[in-house]
Design an enzyme around this catalytic site. Structure first.
Site, PDB file in Angstrom:
ATOM      1  N   GLY A  26       0.822  -1.202   0.000  1.00  0.00           N
ATOM      2  CA  GLY A  26       0.000   0.000   0.000  1.00  0.00           C
ATOM      3  C   GLY A  26       0.857   1.254   0.000  1.00  0.00           C
ATOM      4  O   GLY A  26       1.830   1.347   0.750  1.00  0.00           O
ATOM      5  N   ASN A  78       6.071  -4.801   5.860  1.00  0.00           N
ATOM      6  CA  ASN A  78       6.503  -6.049   6.475  1.00  0.00           C
ATOM      7  C   ASN A  78       6.837  -7.128   5.447  1.00  0.00           C
ATOM      8  O   ASN A  78       7.912  -7.733   5.478  1.00  0.00           O
ATOM      9  CB  ASN A  78       5.386  -6.530   7.410  1.00  0.00           C
ATOM     10  CG  ASN A  78       5.806  -7.663   8.313  1.00  0.00           C
ATOM     11  OD1 ASN A  78       6.298  -8.680   7.845  1.00  0.00           O
ATOM     12  ND2 ASN A  78       5.599  -7.489   9.604  1.00  0.00           N
ATOM     13  N   THR A 132       4.991   2.294   5.912  1.00  0.00           N
ATOM     14  CA  THR A 132       3.670   1.746   6.213  1.00  0.00           C
ATOM     15  C   THR A 132       2.895   2.744   7.047  1.00  0.00           C
ATOM     16  O   THR A 132       3.420   3.314   8.007  1.00  0.00           O
ATOM     17  CB  THR A 132       3.715   0.402   6.963  1.00  0.00           C
ATOM     18  OG1 THR A 132       2.391   0.023   7.311  1.00  0.00           O
ATOM     19  CG2 THR A 132       4.564   0.450   8.205  1.00  0.00           C
ATOM     20  N   VAL A 133       1.643   2.981   6.682  1.00  0.00           N
ATOM     21  CA  VAL A 133       0.801   3.861   7.500  1.00  0.00           C
ATOM     22  C   VAL A 133       0.387   3.156   8.785  1.00  0.00           C
ATOM     23  O   VAL A 133      -0.013   3.810   9.751  1.00  0.00           O
ATOM     24  CB  VAL A 133      -0.445   4.333   6.724  1.00  0.00           C
ATOM     25  CG1 VAL A 133      -0.050   5.135   5.503  1.00  0.00           C
ATOM     26  CG2 VAL A 133      -1.354   3.181   6.357  1.00  0.00           C
ATOM     27  N   ASP A 134       0.492   1.828   8.821  1.00  0.00           N
ATOM     28  CA  ASP A 134       0.096   1.075  10.016  1.00  0.00           C
ATOM     29  C   ASP A 134       1.080   1.230  11.169  1.00  0.00           C
ATOM     30  O   ASP A 134       0.744   0.943  12.317  1.00  0.00           O
ATOM     31  CB  ASP A 134      -0.045  -0.417   9.688  1.00  0.00           C
ATOM     32  CG  ASP A 134      -1.268  -0.719   8.849  1.00  0.00           C
ATOM     33  OD1 ASP A 134      -2.115   0.187   8.679  1.00  0.00           O
ATOM     34  OD2 ASP A 134      -1.382  -1.851   8.346  1.00  0.00           O
ATOM     35  N   MET A 174      -7.219   2.859   8.932  1.00  0.00           N
ATOM     36  CA  MET A 174      -6.498   1.629   8.624  1.00  0.00           C
ATOM     37  C   MET A 174      -5.751   1.118   9.851  1.00  0.00           C
ATOM     38  O   MET A 174      -5.466   1.873  10.786  1.00  0.00           O
ATOM     39  CB  MET A 174      -5.531   1.863   7.457  1.00  0.00           C
ATOM     40  CG  MET A 174      -6.233   2.319   6.189  1.00  0.00           C
ATOM     41  SD  MET A 174      -5.130   2.529   4.774  1.00  0.00           S
ATOM     42  CE  MET A 174      -5.064   0.832   4.203  1.00  0.00           C
ATOM     43  N   ARG A 223      -4.692  -3.154  10.402  1.00  0.00           N
ATOM     44  CA  ARG A 223      -5.191  -4.528  10.463  1.00  0.00           C
ATOM     45  C   ARG A 223      -4.831  -5.201  11.777  1.00  0.00           C
ATOM     46  O   ARG A 223      -5.669  -5.815  12.431  1.00  0.00           O
ATOM     47  CB  ARG A 223      -4.621  -5.346   9.292  1.00  0.00           C
ATOM     48  CG  ARG A 223      -5.126  -6.794   9.244  1.00  0.00           C
ATOM     49  CD  ARG A 223      -4.478  -7.576   8.107  1.00  0.00           C
ATOM     50  NE  ARG A 223      -3.048  -7.662   8.245  1.00  0.00           N
ATOM     51  CZ  ARG A 223      -2.167  -7.206   7.344  1.00  0.00           C
ATOM     52  NH1 ARG A 223      -2.592  -6.620   6.248  1.00  0.00           N
ATOM     53  NH2 ARG A 223      -0.875  -7.333   7.538  1.00  0.00           N
ATOM     54  N   GLU A 260      -9.621  -0.663  11.533  1.00  0.00           N
ATOM     55  CA  GLU A 260     -10.313  -1.618  10.664  1.00  0.00           C
ATOM     56  C   GLU A 260     -10.172  -3.055  11.177  1.00  0.00           C
ATOM     57  O   GLU A 260     -11.020  -3.906  10.920  1.00  0.00           O
ATOM     58  CB  GLU A 260      -9.759  -1.545   9.248  1.00  0.00           C
ATOM     59  CG  GLU A 260      -8.267  -1.897   9.160  1.00  0.00           C
ATOM     60  CD  GLU A 260      -7.704  -1.812   7.750  1.00  0.00           C
ATOM     61  OE1 GLU A 260      -8.495  -1.648   6.804  1.00  0.00           O
ATOM     62  OE2 GLU A 260      -6.464  -1.913   7.603  1.00  0.00           O
ATOM     63  N   LEU A 320     -11.764   6.621   6.527  1.00  0.00           N
ATOM     64  CA  LEU A 320     -10.588   7.307   5.976  1.00  0.00           C
ATOM     65  C   LEU A 320      -9.866   6.445   4.952  1.00  0.00           C
ATOM     66  O   LEU A 320      -9.468   6.916   3.894  1.00  0.00           O
ATOM     67  CB  LEU A 320      -9.626   7.701   7.096  1.00  0.00           C
ATOM     68  CG  LEU A 320     -10.007   8.922   7.900  1.00  0.00           C
ATOM     69  CD1 LEU A 320      -8.850   9.333   8.790  1.00  0.00           C
ATOM     70  CD2 LEU A 320     -10.394  10.070   7.007  1.00  0.00           C
TER      71      LEU A 320
END
EC number: 2.7.1.90
Length: 404
Positions: free
Chosen positions: A11, A109, A137-139, A183, A185, A235, A285
């Site tokens: 992403g 990752n 990564t935005v996570d 976002m 996960r 999410e 978002l």
């Protein structure tokens, strides 16, 4: 000298192209390589020989590239499986055909796992081929880093939208709940960052197994006390048995990860069905948080650029392979209330297939938000904005290389 290759995977983020620009500019300033090629559509397109020469980008192009969202080279979710020698050998064929010795892979990752797998395979099968990771990564769920490029900008826009929509929500007297979904996960960093605004009433994170009865009790309490309830959820929120609240967990993204989305809608419906309020508003978002180049964090953009520069610089050492460049927070500066980043490198194996969860000690009980230590962690990452080149009233962008 030989050539190098840069590709992007997974992403996109608002600053993933800044890392790409950093590699290109570093080679212009210190030409370790004759040519810098971009691999279109990540490892998938690279295996098909889809390359674009980035060597001589102009200074203006590089400026625009830094503020262009999405992946300017195109991206993919292609799983390069260990033991699949056909893909490995095909990649080496493509590299040989363009006299490429070094590949920089910008990703999360799974991409860092690809770097580790390629570097390990090359030791015995393709000596001289090197693979280097640049994280994004935005996570914000990579270890062993303080934070990941892409996350601060996503957190900045999430905070801006949280505050704006809270004001919009508070303008009405009608009884309704507001649920914002972001976002995340496996980790709740982005959802938790929304609490910086002070606008979040309840926070639902993947790190805490969801308890419907306890949650609804808190929602009811908020409405009884204030007549309002603004909720932020990741999410990936899930029950104790691992089942996601969202309805979209049947498919996967090619890496055996559930394709999520719909958690906010599920929470809203749960609240309505419980009879607490008759209606609700859902704001998702999702991709907006990762593509909002108009809300880049100057810290994020600068660090993404410098990680690209650092990866290129370190690659001048012919022994540098199977490594990832990354960020640590300067603890001495932090102790004085200041923010400063330190750049380091570590084996890709330390980044791959691990998840850095939002710390349990930073999560308040009963969905009440985050501890002060978490606020101190987030605040310096979202401060400041870069100068943005505008065109026609919106941020100017470069024409993506995969669309030329």
């Amino acid at each position: 000298m030989r050539n190098c290759l840069v590709a992007q995977s997974g992403g996109p983020t608002a600053v993933i192209n800044s890392s790409l620009a950093g590699v290109v500019r570093a080679n212009q300033l210190n030409p370790v390589y004759d040519r810098v090629f971009g691999g279109l559509y990540g490892i998938e397109g690279t295996l098909d020989g889809l390359l674009y020469d980035l060597t001589d980008l102009t200074g203006h192009d590089i400026e625009l590239l830094q503020q262009t969202p999405s992946s300017a080279l195109g991206t993919c979710r292609y799983k390069l499986k260990r033991g699949n020698d056909a893909d490995y050998r095909r990649l080496v064929e493509v590299m040989d055909a363009h006299d490429i010795t070094t590949m920089f892979y910008i990703g999360g990752n799974d991409s860092m796992d690809t770097v580790d797998a390629l570097a390990s395979w090359a030791q015995d099968n393709a000596p001289g081929k090197r693979f280097i990771g640049i994280p994004k990564t935005v996570d914000n769920d990579l270890v062993p880093v303080d934070h990941c490029p892409g996350f601060p900008s996503a957190a900045k826009v999430a905070c801006e939208i949280t505050h704006a929509t809270r004001l919009d929500y508070d303008a009405y007297t009608r009884p309704e709940v507001f649920v914002l979904e972001v976002m995340g996960r496996d980790a709740g960093w982005l959802a938790a960052s929304c609490c910086v605004t002070g606008d979040v009433d309840l926070l639902v994170l993947p790190e805490v197994d969801f308890d419907q009865d306890a949650f609804l009790a808190e929602v009811r309490k908020k409405f009884d006390e204030t007549g309002k309830c603004y909720i932020v959820t990741s999410e990936g929120a899930h029950y104790a048995d691992g089942a996601y609240l969202s309805a979209g967990n049947a498919a996967d993204d090619g890496f055996a990860h559930a394709v999520l989305g719909g958690t906010a809608a599920a929470l809203k419906q749960m609240i309505v069905d419980a009879g607490i309020v008759p209606r609700g508003v859902v704001q998702d978002l999702s991709r907006a948080a990762r593509s909002s180049n108009f809300a880049q964090s100057i810290v994020d953009r600068t660090e993404a650029w410098e990680l690209g520069m650092s990866a290129h610089m370190r690659s001048a050492d012919p022994a540098f392979t199977g490594q990832v460049v990354a960020l640590r927070r300067d603890e001495a500066a932090a102790a004085q209330g200041l923010y400063n980043a330190q750049y380091f490198s570590a084996p890709a194996s330390e980044f791959a297939n691990f998840v850095k969860h939002f710390p349990a000690e930073w999560i308040l009980p009963n969905y009440q938000g985050i501890a002060p230590e978490a606020l101190e962690y987030f605040r310096p990452l979202i401060k400041g904005e870069p100068r943005v080149i505008m065109e026609g009233g919106i941020p100017a962008t470069i024409v993506p290389f995969n669309r030329r």
